[in-house]
Write an enzyme that holds these catalytic residues in place. Structure first.
Site, PDB file in Angstrom:
ATOM      1  N   TYR A   1       0.861  -1.187   0.000  1.00 26.38           N
ATOM      2  CA  TYR A   1       0.000   0.000   0.000  1.00 26.38           C
ATOM      3  C   TYR A   1       0.898   1.237   0.000  1.00 26.38           C
ATOM      4  O   TYR A   1       0.874   2.046   0.915  1.00 26.38           O
ATOM      5  CB  TYR A   1      -0.944  -0.012   1.197  1.00 26.38           C
ATOM      6  CG  TYR A   1      -2.038  -1.051   1.089  1.00 26.38           C
ATOM      7  CD1 TYR A   1      -2.251  -1.726  -0.115  1.00 26.38           C
ATOM      8  CD2 TYR A   1      -2.854  -1.353   2.158  1.00 26.38           C
ATOM      9  CE1 TYR A   1      -3.249  -2.678  -0.232  1.00 26.38           C
ATOM     10  CE2 TYR A   1      -3.867  -2.310   2.054  1.00 26.38           C
ATOM     11  CZ  TYR A   1      -4.051  -2.967   0.860  1.00 26.38           C
ATOM     12  OH  TYR A   1      -5.050  -3.905   0.737  1.00 26.38           O
TER      13      TYR A   1
HETATM   14  C1  FAD Z   1      -6.833  -1.964  -7.702  1.00 26.32           C
HETATM   15  C2  FAD Z   1      -5.758  -2.472  -6.768  1.00 26.32           C
HETATM   16  C3  FAD Z   1      -6.044  -3.540  -5.934  1.00 26.32           C
HETATM   17  C4  FAD Z   1      -5.073  -4.047  -5.082  1.00 26.32           C
HETATM   18  N1  FAD Z   1      -5.390  -5.116  -4.289  1.00 26.32           N
HETATM   19  C5  FAD Z   1      -4.420  -5.653  -3.497  1.00 26.32           C
HETATM   20  C6  FAD Z   1      -4.678  -6.806  -2.702  1.00 26.32           C
HETATM   21  O1  FAD Z   1      -5.797  -7.336  -2.697  1.00 26.32           O
HETATM   22  N2  FAD Z   1      -3.675  -7.302  -1.957  1.00 26.32           N
HETATM   23  C7  FAD Z   1      -2.433  -6.724  -1.941  1.00 26.32           C
HETATM   24  O2  FAD Z   1      -1.527  -7.244  -1.271  1.00 26.32           O
HETATM   25  N3  FAD Z   1      -2.173  -5.636  -2.670  1.00 26.32           N
HETATM   26  C8  FAD Z   1      -3.124  -5.091  -3.441  1.00 26.32           C
HETATM   27  N4  FAD Z   1      -2.835  -3.986  -4.186  1.00 26.32           N
HETATM   28  C9  FAD Z   1      -1.500  -3.409  -4.112  1.00 26.32           C
HETATM   29  C10 FAD Z   1      -0.556  -4.152  -5.040  1.00 26.32           C
HETATM   30  O3  FAD Z   1      -0.239  -5.412  -4.513  1.00 26.32           O
HETATM   31  C11 FAD Z   1       0.735  -3.362  -5.203  1.00 26.32           C
HETATM   32  O4  FAD Z   1       0.445  -2.115  -5.767  1.00 26.32           O
HETATM   33  C12 FAD Z   1       1.734  -4.112  -6.074  1.00 26.32           C
HETATM   34  O5  FAD Z   1       3.015  -3.582  -5.858  1.00 26.32           O
HETATM   35  C13 FAD Z   1       1.363  -4.001  -7.532  1.00 26.32           C
HETATM   36  O6  FAD Z   1       2.192  -4.791  -8.325  1.00 26.32           O
HETATM   37  P1  FAD Z   1       2.342  -4.389  -9.870  1.00 26.32           P
HETATM   38  O7  FAD Z   1       3.315  -5.294 -10.480  1.00 26.32           O
HETATM   39  O8  FAD Z   1       0.998  -4.261 -10.472  1.00 26.32           O
HETATM   40  O9  FAD Z   1       2.898  -2.907  -9.699  1.00 26.32           O
HETATM   41  P2  FAD Z   1       4.091  -2.073 -10.328  1.00 26.32           P
HETATM   42  O10 FAD Z   1       3.611  -0.661 -10.215  1.00 26.32           O
HETATM   43  O11 FAD Z   1       4.472  -2.565 -11.657  1.00 26.32           O
HETATM   44  O12 FAD Z   1       5.278  -2.334  -9.312  1.00 26.32           O
HETATM   45  C14 FAD Z   1       5.224  -2.042  -7.936  1.00 26.32           C
HETATM   46  C15 FAD Z   1       6.631  -2.030  -7.348  1.00 26.32           C
HETATM   47  O13 FAD Z   1       7.285  -3.269  -7.585  1.00 26.32           O
HETATM   48  C16 FAD Z   1       8.438  -3.092  -8.415  1.00 26.32           C
HETATM   49  N5  FAD Z   1       8.465  -4.188  -9.384  1.00 26.32           N
HETATM   50  C17 FAD Z   1       7.485  -4.518 -10.252  1.00 26.32           C
HETATM   51  N6  FAD Z   1       7.835  -5.582 -10.972  1.00 26.32           N
HETATM   52  C18 FAD Z   1       9.071  -5.951 -10.567  1.00 26.32           C
HETATM   53  C19 FAD Z   1       9.963  -6.992 -10.962  1.00 26.32           C
HETATM   54  N7  FAD Z   1       9.640  -7.868 -11.927  1.00 26.32           N
HETATM   55  N8  FAD Z   1      11.174  -7.066 -10.363  1.00 26.32           N
HETATM   56  C20 FAD Z   1      11.505  -6.171  -9.392  1.00 26.32           C
HETATM   57  N9  FAD Z   1      10.696  -5.172  -8.981  1.00 26.32           N
HETATM   58  C21 FAD Z   1       9.481  -5.067  -9.554  1.00 26.32           C
HETATM   59  C22 FAD Z   1       8.226  -1.748  -9.063  1.00 26.32           C
HETATM   60  O14 FAD Z   1       9.439  -1.178  -9.481  1.00 26.32           O
HETATM   61  C23 FAD Z   1       7.544  -0.980  -7.961  1.00 26.32           C
HETATM   62  O15 FAD Z   1       8.481  -0.566  -7.002  1.00 26.32           O
HETATM   63  C24 FAD Z   1      -3.799  -3.458  -5.048  1.00 26.32           C
HETATM   64  C25 FAD Z   1      -3.528  -2.367  -5.872  1.00 26.32           C
HETATM   65  C26 FAD Z   1      -4.496  -1.872  -6.729  1.00 26.32           C
HETATM   66  C27 FAD Z   1      -4.182  -0.678  -7.609  1.00 26.32           C
END
Ligand code: FAD
Ligand code: NAG
Ligand code: NAG
Ligand code: NAG
Ligand code: NAG
Ligand code: NAG
Ligand code: NAG
Ligand code: NAG
Length: 535
Positions: free
Chosen positions: A478
């Site tokens: 979060y």
């Molecule tokens: C609509 C919504 C619902 C959500 N529901 C939940 C939930 O139910 N449970 C929960 O725990 N969280 C939830 N989240 C939060 C979510 O888990 C985090 O925002 C998570 O970091 C998103 O991962 P992403 O790959 O989509 O994000 P990104 O924005 O792509 O990455 C997030 C972070 O991780 C890093 N990162 C991404 N990919 C890699 C990689 N391959 N290697 C190294 N670093 C990397 C990025 O640089 C950044 O720092 C929710 C978020 C949203 C917007």
């Protein structure tokens, strides 16, 4: 004299102009050299050229925008990368790291783009590029070993769908929103509605593939247990690029039960919420009952507004057993058979993300969210129940503030059994529930954002008396920039400690040591990254 002065000013402005032109052309030269380096490092059978987008490319903006999940950062004033690499092959990740390191460029890693503060594609550093992982999304299920390899560009919906395609009795404990990316979600902890039974996503990860600061690919064995520990909750982007995770699938029954029962203050919500606090963290681990609090219109309340408390559940079992548990320990809710929907685990995923429960599971493969808004999120942990007086005081504050929502996610069960140092995620035994502050709005512009950010911070301020202290804990996934920012300069360690202790408590020190060992030059850095030890 007058002429002389005029000339001096013109000379000065010419000097200033040429100075900034020099800066610009230096930047151009670095970008040019970086691009050339990428091309030079291209794999013979996987040319990187088709993965490179610069602003000159007509699809640059649409590539950038297609994984922006907070409209606050889809704005002309949002800093933009000078280049995007949409990796199509592992060698593209390696080239991006090697070349960025060589030219000391800031790299942002994006998988699903759901970072609440946009940290995967926005930067405080003027010159940066994005390594985009969305093309790398193979999900390989092996039912014989009840495990799967999942590439980090996959979204959770794809993981769930691929599991369900093979088995009705397997699932995976991760988030409820299907468009969230595996890369950020798993590396940041990852929780969902099976957390009380199976813990977090990271508690079910058994191997990983990671590209390190030297561009070398490692599995669990070659990266070592320290680094493997760090990328299960410490946030991936401080340590390397995670290419894939290997997960253990978990068993789910053929029939699960879901319900959503709302109660307003006029329907005794205060009593029921008060009781929820005592029972929800102590239910059998198969039962997860989330509580969502928001402000709604009401004709029967004096000021036209009331609090709605919605109890939303997943039970890993049938409705008969659920009703008997509820009747015994939570009769105040008045749950009846007609509130209960029996379905399969995969359909419960759809129900939880607001699709009709009988929607075809194929929609989980859709990578575009149902809705996008401008948003702000914050988090808190609660260790003691709130008194009835406290709840009533909170309702007044919420009604006064208006369009905000609080989500309470009960802990206990498996979450309380796993030691706080088992993974970087430290919020285990002793936590009754986690609060998520949810603020969404639809008006563009800085003024609206300012207003909603203020409201959210105000509610967070009001909650101080009810939540964890020293530190006031927060959940890494979060993402909340209010907790502090790292400028990655001389004060990097001390800046990092401010948010690091809140996200990781006692595990912060171990994360710093591992970081210092695997990335001493702090190549993998961002606004809330794990700092290296001060010299
Ligand atoms: C609509 C919504 C619902 C959500 N529901 C939940 C939930 O139910 N449970 C929960 O725990 N969280 C939830 N989240 C939060 C979510 O888990 C985090 O925002 C998570 O970091 C998103 O991962 P992403 O790959 O989509 O994000 P990104 O924005 O792509 O990455 C997030 C972070 O991780 C890093 N990162 C991404 N990919 C890699 C990689 N391959 N290697 C190294 N670093 C990397 C990025 O640089 C950044 O720092 C929710 C978020 C949203 C917007
Ligand atoms: C640029 O855009 C075109 C389509 O307009 C696309 O085919 C190409 O792969 C993109 N990237 C590069 C580096 O040309
Ligand atoms: C993001 O902004 C662009 C224009 O700047 C716009 O075309 C696009 O529709 C926006 N995206 C969303 C989801 O609103
Ligand atoms: C609220 O609780 C009171 C007593 O505890 C009860 O008499 C009343 O029926 C309840 N109201 C509703 C709407 O359930
Ligand atoms: C609630 O009431 C306000 C006016 O007091 C109105 O503007 C708003 O649309 C109402 N919301 C809903 C969901 O009915
Ligand atoms: C609930 O419990 C009461 C006794 O505590 C019992 O009389 C009633 O039948 C139970 N109802 C259900 C649906 O189990
Ligand atoms: C889902 O159920 C509703 C009503 O129960 C029905 O109208 C609809 O057609 C069903 N949809 C599908 C995809 O089965
Ligand atoms: C938000 O809060 C800041 C600081 O407290 C204040 O300066 C600003 O005016 C507030 N903005 C709005 C729209 O209320």
């Amino acid at each position: 004299m007058g002429i002389f002065k005029h000339t001096a000013i013109s000379l000065l402005s010419i000097l200033l102009l040429s100075n900034s032109l020099t800066v610009i052309s230096q930047q151009d030269a670095v970008q040019e050299a970086f691009l050339q380096c990428l091309l030079d490092n291209s794999h013979p059978s996987h040319p990187i050229s088709s993965a490179i987008f610069t602003p000159q490319n007509s699809s640059f903006s649409s590539v950038l925008q297609s994984y922006i999940r907070n409209l606050r950062f889809n704005d002309t004033t949002t800093p933009k990368p000078f280049l995007i690499v949409t990796a199509l092959h592992q060698s593209h990740i390696q080239a991006a790291i090697v070349c960025a390191n060589k030219h000391d460029l800031q790299m942002k890693i994006r998988s699903g783009g759901h970072d609440y503060e946009g940290l995967s594609y926005v930067s405080i550093v003027p010159m940066f590029f994005v390594l985009d992982m969305f093309n790398l999304r193979t999900v390989d299920i092996d039912l014989a070993t009840e495990s799967a390899w999942v590439q980090t560009g996959a979204i959770l919906g794809e993981v769930y769908y691929r599991i369900a395609e093979k088995s009705r009795t397997h699932g995976f404990p991760a988030g409820v929103c299907p468009t969230v990316g595996v890369g950020g979600h798993f590396s940041g902890g990852g929780y969902g509605n099976m957390m009380r039974k199976y813990g977090l996503s990271v508690d079910n990860i058994i191997d990983a593939l990671l590209v390190d600061v030297n561009g070398r690919l490692h599995d669990r064995k070659s990266m070592g247990e320290d680094l493997f520990w760090a990328i299960r909750g410490g946030g991936g982007a401080s340590f390397g690029v995670i290419f894939a995770y290997k997960i253990n699938l978990v068993r789910v029954p053929e029939v699960v039960t879901v319900f959503n029962v709302p109660k307003t203050l006029e329907e005794n919500a205060t009593e029921i919420v008060y009781k929820w606090q005592h029972v929800a963290p102590n239910f059998p681990e198969e039962l997860f009952v989330r509580l969502i609090l928001d402000v709604v219109n009401s004709s029967s309340s004096t000021n036209g507004k009331t609090i709605r408390a919605s109890f939303i559940s997943l039970f890993l079992g049938d409705s008969k057993r659920l009703l008997s548990i509820m009747n015994e320990s939570f009769p105040e809710l008045g749950l009846s058979q007609s509130d209960c929907i029996e379905t399969s685990w995969i359909q419960s995923v759809l129900y939880w993300t607001n699709f009709p429960v009988n929607t075809s599971a194929e929609v989980l493969l859709n990578r575009t969210p149902q809705t996008l808004t401008f948003l702000k999120r914050k988090s808190d942990y609660v260790k003691e129940p709130i008194s009835k007086d406290g709840l009533e005081w909170l309702w007044k504050r919420m009604i006064e503030l208006g369009p905000l929502e609080l989500i309470f996610n009960p802990y206990g069960g498996r979450m309380a059994e796993i030691p706080a140092s088992e993974t970087p995620f430290p919020h285990r035994a002793g936590n009754l529930w986690k609060i998520q502050y949810v603020t969404n709005w639809n008006e563009a512009g800085a003024k609206a954002a300012d207003r909603y950010l203020n409201l959210t911070r105000k509610l967070h301020g009001y909650m101080t008396r009810f939540v964890s202290k020293n530190p006031r804990e927060a959940f890494l996934n979060y993402r909340d920039i209010d907790l502090g920012i790292n400028h990655n300069g001389k004060a990097s360690y001390w800046e990092g400690r401010v948010y690091g202790i809140k996200y990781f408590k006692g595990n912060f020190n171990r994360l710093v040591q591992i970081k210092t060992k695997v990335d001493p030059g702090n190549f993998f850095r961002y606004e809330q990254s794990i700092p290296t030890l001060p010299h």
